[in-house]
Design an enzyme around this catalytic site. Structure first.
Site, short mmCIF file in Angstrom:
data_model
loop_
_atom_site.label_atom_id
_atom_site.label_comp_id
_atom_site.label_asym_id
_atom_site.label_seq_id
_atom_site.Cartn_x
_atom_site.Cartn_y
_atom_site.Cartn_z
N GLN A 58 0.80 -1.21 0.00
CA GLN A 58 0.00 0.00 0.00
C GLN A 58 0.84 1.27 0.00
O GLN A 58 0.33 2.36 -0.25
CB GLN A 58 -0.94 0.03 1.21
CG GLN A 58 -0.24 0.18 2.55
CD GLN A 58 -1.18 0.02 3.73
OE1 GLN A 58 -1.59 -1.08 4.05
NE2 GLN A 58 -1.53 1.14 4.35
N CYS B 131 -5.23 0.47 3.87
CA CYS B 131 -5.22 -0.96 4.14
C CYS B 131 -6.60 -1.57 3.94
O CYS B 131 -6.74 -2.72 3.52
CB CYS B 131 -4.74 -1.21 5.57
SG CYS B 131 -5.75 -0.39 6.83
N HIS C 204 -5.87 -1.26 11.63
CA HIS C 204 -5.31 -1.80 10.41
C HIS C 204 -6.24 -2.89 9.88
O HIS C 204 -7.13 -3.36 10.60
CB HIS C 204 -3.91 -2.36 10.69
CG HIS C 204 -3.16 -2.80 9.49
ND1 HIS C 204 -3.02 -2.04 8.35
CD2 HIS C 204 -2.49 -3.98 9.22
CE1 HIS C 204 -2.30 -2.70 7.46
NE2 HIS C 204 -1.98 -3.87 7.96
N ASN D 124 -0.95 -9.53 4.45
CA ASN D 124 -0.82 -8.11 4.76
C ASN D 124 -0.58 -7.33 3.46
O ASN D 124 -0.44 -7.92 2.39
CB ASN D 124 0.33 -7.90 5.75
CG ASN D 124 0.23 -6.59 6.50
OD1 ASN D 124 -0.72 -5.82 6.31
ND2 ASN D 124 1.20 -6.29 7.34
#
Length: 346
Positions: free
Chosen positions: A149, A155, A291, A312
């Site tokens: 990102q 996120c 997050h 992630n």
């Protein structure tokens, strides 16, 4: 104390030549060695990560931030009491505030509307006894490569997109990398504000209203807010989304057994930020959600630890090639709050 100050102090003590000062001189020399080692470590880290600074003043300031983070990481690893290890990764010269602003971005709406969903949970009657002991949607070709990102707090978009990419593969047999940038540029109503944060549920709502989402190839990621240019066609579509019952890891496992799931998590604490390998399960990780990641499987480690497999959006150099394993089966909110805010597209 700076390196030059320490050296001058050592010289002063040495010139005094008095026996009582010998021990103090040795301590100062040890301090010089430690400081020199940290300076060298920072230089090596800069070279490894291609990090440069504007001037000597900024470099000195970043060295102090790096020093504080490195000491924290070294102390955690040296304790030997945890099932995962930390590393001085590419975020090691950022303060907590800088890191959270650039690399997280989950926003929660008011409690009254936080869990709107469709009002249902389609997997509530599914028995985990009928599920496989482990699930890895990567092995089934339902997960695209790890993305990054950048310094954009979106996120939420990466988490939602990964879940839709997985569902599309399961439903159609095609794995297509979808556009996070379209969400950043076009889904800017309510709590979704591009690089200033958002929520996966709202991203799902946008995709359902619009009739889908563009492919990454036709609307590439730029890691910055931009003007919406709504592409003419969609590469994947959904009808809506459902919420996983809060604080219920069994329900979450039932959902993950069928498809990748978007998950809110605390990604700002140092045990997550500097995660390197192993099963993250320490109490050092708080449960305040800031997050978003995507649960793409679950399993059991060689030492018997049950874990979630999370994708992630901080690049493949972070963690275990861009993934983190987090302890599974913890009562209540789960490790890092992972059971508080999970949802999936339908």
């Amino acid at each position: 104390m700076s390196l030059s100050t320490i050296i001058l102090a050592v010289l002063a003590v040495s010139m005094a030549g008095a026996a009582p000062h010998v021990l103090a001189a040795r301590e100062l020399l040890d301090a010089v060695a430690v400081d020199a080692a940290m300076v060298s470590r920072h230089e090596q880290w800069m070279a490894e990560h291609g990090r440069t600074y504007l001037d000597g003043e900024e470099k000195a300031r970043r060295l102090e931030v790096f020093r504080a983070n490195a000491k924290l990481i070294d102390s955690f690893n040296a304790a030997g009491e945890n099932s995962h290890r930390l590393a001085t990764n590419r975020f090691a010269d950022l303060t907590d505030e800088e890191f959270r602003a650039a690399r997280t971005g989950l926003q929660r709406p008011p409690a009254a509307v936080a869990r709107a969903g469709s009002g249902g949970f389609r997997y509530k009657n599914f028995s985990l006894a009928d599920a496989a002991g482990s699930v890895d949607w990567r092995a089934m070709g339902a997960v695209t490569g790890v993305k990054d990102q950048g310094s954009c707090g979106c996120c939420w978009a990466f988490s939602a997109v990964a879940a839709v990419e997985g569902l599309t593969k399961i439903r159609t047999g095609r794995l297509v990398s979808l556009s996070e940038q379209e969400l950043v540029d076009c889904d800017v109503n309510g709590v979704d504000e591009g690089c200033d944060g958002g929520l996966m549920d709202n991203a799902f709502q946008y995709m359902a209203r619009r009739g889908g989402l563009a492919a990454e190839s036709s609307y590439p990621y730029r890691a910055t807010d931009g003007s919406c240019r709504r592409p003419g066609s969609s590469a994947a579509s959904i009808q809506g989304y459902e919420d996983v019952p809060e604080n219920n890891e069994a329900a979450m496992a039932a959902a993950v057994a069928h498809q990748p799931v978007s998950v809110g998590i605390n990604g700002g604490d140092y045990v997550f930020r500097f995660y390197d390998s192993g099963v993250l399960g320490g109490s050092e990780c708080g449960t305040e959600l800031n997050h978003a990641v995507t649960a793409v499987g679950y399993g059991t480690a060689s030492d018997g630890s049950k874990y979630w497999l999370m994708k992630n959006s901080w690049g493949a150099s972070w963690g275990e090639s861009g993934y983190v394993r987090i302890r599974r089966g913890v009562r209540g909110e789960g490790v890092c709050g992972l059971a508080k805010l999970a949802s999936y597209p339908v």
